[in-house]
Design a protein around this motif. Structure first.
Motif, PDB file in Angstrom:
ATOM      1  N   LYS A   1      45.156  25.067  56.007  1.00 38.35           N
ATOM      2  CA  LYS A   1      43.917  26.008  56.498  1.00 38.35           C
ATOM      3  C   LYS A   1      44.465  27.390  56.169  1.00 38.35           C
ATOM      4  CE  LYS A   1      40.227  27.251  59.614  1.00 38.35           C
ATOM      5  NZ  LYS A   1      39.574  28.196  58.533  1.00 38.35           N
ATOM      6  N   LYS A   2      45.658  27.827  56.846  1.00 41.34           N
ATOM      7  CA  LYS A   2      46.068  29.317  56.617  1.00 41.34           C
ATOM      8  C   LYS A   2      46.312  29.642  55.342  1.00 41.34           C
ATOM      9  CE  LYS A   2      48.039  33.207  57.705  1.00 41.34           C
ATOM     10  NZ  LYS A   2      47.399  34.080  58.009  1.00 41.34           N
ATOM     11  N   LEU A   3      46.666  28.611  54.458  1.00 38.48           N
ATOM     12  CA  LEU A   3      47.015  28.896  52.801  1.00 38.48           C
ATOM     13  C   LEU A   3      45.660  28.900  52.271  1.00 38.48           C
ATOM     14  CD1 LEU A   3      48.656  28.906  50.461  1.00 38.48           C
ATOM     15  CD2 LEU A   3      48.758  26.494  50.225  1.00 38.48           C
TER      16      LEU A   3
ATOM     17  N   ARG B   1      49.930  19.925  62.046  1.00 33.80           N
ATOM     18  CA  ARG B   1      50.577  21.209  61.553  1.00 33.80           C
ATOM     19  C   ARG B   1      50.492  21.349  59.967  1.00 33.80           C
ATOM     20  NH1 ARG B   1      51.968  25.908  62.319  1.00 33.80           N
ATOM     21  NH2 ARG B   1      53.809  26.618  61.072  1.00 33.80           N
TER      22      ARG B   1
ATOM     23  N   ASP C   1      42.682  29.866  53.556  1.00 36.83           N
ATOM     24  CA  ASP C   1      42.169  31.381  54.001  1.00 36.83           C
ATOM     25  C   ASP C   1      42.699  32.373  53.492  1.00 36.83           C
ATOM     26  OD1 ASP C   1      40.474  29.842  55.806  1.00 36.83           O
ATOM     27  OD2 ASP C   1      41.871  30.332  57.664  1.00 36.83           O
ATOM     28  N   LEU C   2      43.980  32.439  53.053  1.00 38.40           N
ATOM     29  CA  LEU C   2      44.796  33.458  52.289  1.00 38.40           C
ATOM     30  C   LEU C   2      44.190  33.502  50.845  1.00 38.40           C
ATOM     31  CD1 LEU C   2      48.389  33.486  53.407  1.00 38.40           C
ATOM     32  CD2 LEU C   2      46.620  35.132  53.679  1.00 38.40           C
TER      33      LEU C   2
ATOM     34  N   CYS D   1      55.623  26.466  57.404  1.00 37.65           N
ATOM     35  CA  CYS D   1      54.434  26.064  56.650  1.00 37.65           C
ATOM     36  C   CYS D   1      54.982  25.626  55.069  1.00 37.65           C
ATOM     37  CB  CYS D   1      53.204  26.864  56.747  1.00 37.65           C
ATOM     38  SG  CYS D   1      52.362  26.897  58.235  1.00 37.65           S
TER      39      CYS D   1
ATOM     40  N   ILE E   1      52.795  32.608  53.476  1.00 41.00           N
ATOM     41  CA  ILE E   1      52.837  31.931  54.801  1.00 41.00           C
ATOM     42  C   ILE E   1      54.100  31.717  55.450  1.00 41.00           C
ATOM     43  CG2 ILE E   1      50.785  30.818  54.244  1.00 41.00           C
ATOM     44  CD1 ILE E   1      52.242  28.196  53.553  1.00 41.00           C
ATOM     45  N   SER E   2      54.308  31.233  56.498  1.00 38.82           N
ATOM     46  CA  SER E   2      55.600  31.126  57.127  1.00 38.82           C
ATOM     47  C   SER E   2      56.496  30.099  56.352  1.00 38.82           C
ATOM     48  CB  SER E   2      55.327  30.501  58.711  1.00 38.82           C
ATOM     49  OG  SER E   2      55.059  29.394  58.574  1.00 38.82           O
TER      50      SER E   2
ATOM     51  N   LYS F   1      46.712  22.802  59.796  1.00 37.62           N
ATOM     52  CA  LYS F   1      46.884  24.182  60.162  1.00 37.62           C
ATOM     53  C   LYS F   1      47.287  25.190  59.049  1.00 37.62           C
ATOM     54  CE  LYS F   1      46.821  23.933  65.152  1.00 37.62           C
ATOM     55  NZ  LYS F   1      47.772  23.930  66.398  1.00 37.62           N
ATOM     56  N   CYS F   2      48.365  24.658  58.383  1.00 40.37           N
ATOM     57  CA  CYS F   2      49.161  25.252  57.341  1.00 40.37           C
ATOM     58  C   CYS F   2      48.294  25.297  56.038  1.00 40.37           C
ATOM     59  CB  CYS F   2      50.536  24.653  56.952  1.00 40.37           C
ATOM     60  SG  CYS F   2      51.653  24.879  58.293  1.00 40.37           S
TER      61      CYS F   2
END
Length: 186
Positions: free
Chosen positions: A168-170, A162, A172-173, A131, A127-128, A165-166
């Motif tokens: 959620k991104k983690l 934030r 999902d990965l 994040c 992730i970024s 969203k972070c």
């Protein structure tokens, strides 16, 4: 020396390297266990189990350590000790019934937990940077107000969004990874 040097030495049973591992790492593990409701014997048992578990996993799966060996070993010891504490909490004391926990089953749980943590760390690296920073503060239980002070965000609402969203991104990965289903709790 990288972590794989120590892994190979454990599998080979190199007594000089194993002694060095004890000299460098045991005090820290012992301190952690003593601070968390354990004694010296517990620390010795956990340390030995961790070394055995690491050696078996490396021999079987050929694991590769992306961090330092010392950090990896400490994490394995911490996970084993936490699982040990949790198993004592959930046991009901009855003098007529003696519950025996299979060593193999306990080791399998430890390996799965370690693999989960490795998957989490691997996906965290994907992730970024922003994040990573936000989530590391969030997981360290830093308040939203303190996060605002250390970042460019202007309100708690923005920080909460934030973090959401972070996470959620983690998540999902992690769920997209092929290893996820084999590491889920049954």
């Amino acid at each position: 020396m990288d972590g794989n040097y120590y892994l190979d030495a454990l599998v080979k049973g190199d007594s000089k390297v194993v002694s060095k591992i004890y000299d460098v790492n045991f005090k820290q593990v012992k301190r952690f266990i003593l601070q968390n409701k354990g004694n010296t014997e517990d620390a010795e048992d956990i340390f030995q189990k961790a070394l055995l578990q690491i050696a078996v996993r490396h021999k079987k799966d050929g694991i590769h350590i992306n961090t330092t060996f010392d950090g990896f070993l400490f994490t394995v010891c911490k996970n084993l000790w936490r699982r040990e504490l949790n198993s004592h909490k959930s046991r009901v004391t009855n003098s007529e019934i003696v519950e025996q926990v299979s060593e193999a089953k306990d080791n399998a749980r430890a390996i799965i937990e370690q693999k989960r943590q490795e998957l989490f760390i691997e996906m965290l690296d994907k992730i970024s940077e922003n994040c990573k920073m936000i989530l590391s503060l969030f997981f360290a239980k830093v308040s939203y107000a303190e996060i605002i002070e250390t970042t460019e965000y202007t309100s708690e609402t923005v920080v909460r969004q934030r973090v959401f969203k972070c996470k959620k991104k983690l998540t999902d990965l992690i769920k997209e990874d092929l290893r996820f289903n084999s590491l889920r709790e049954l």
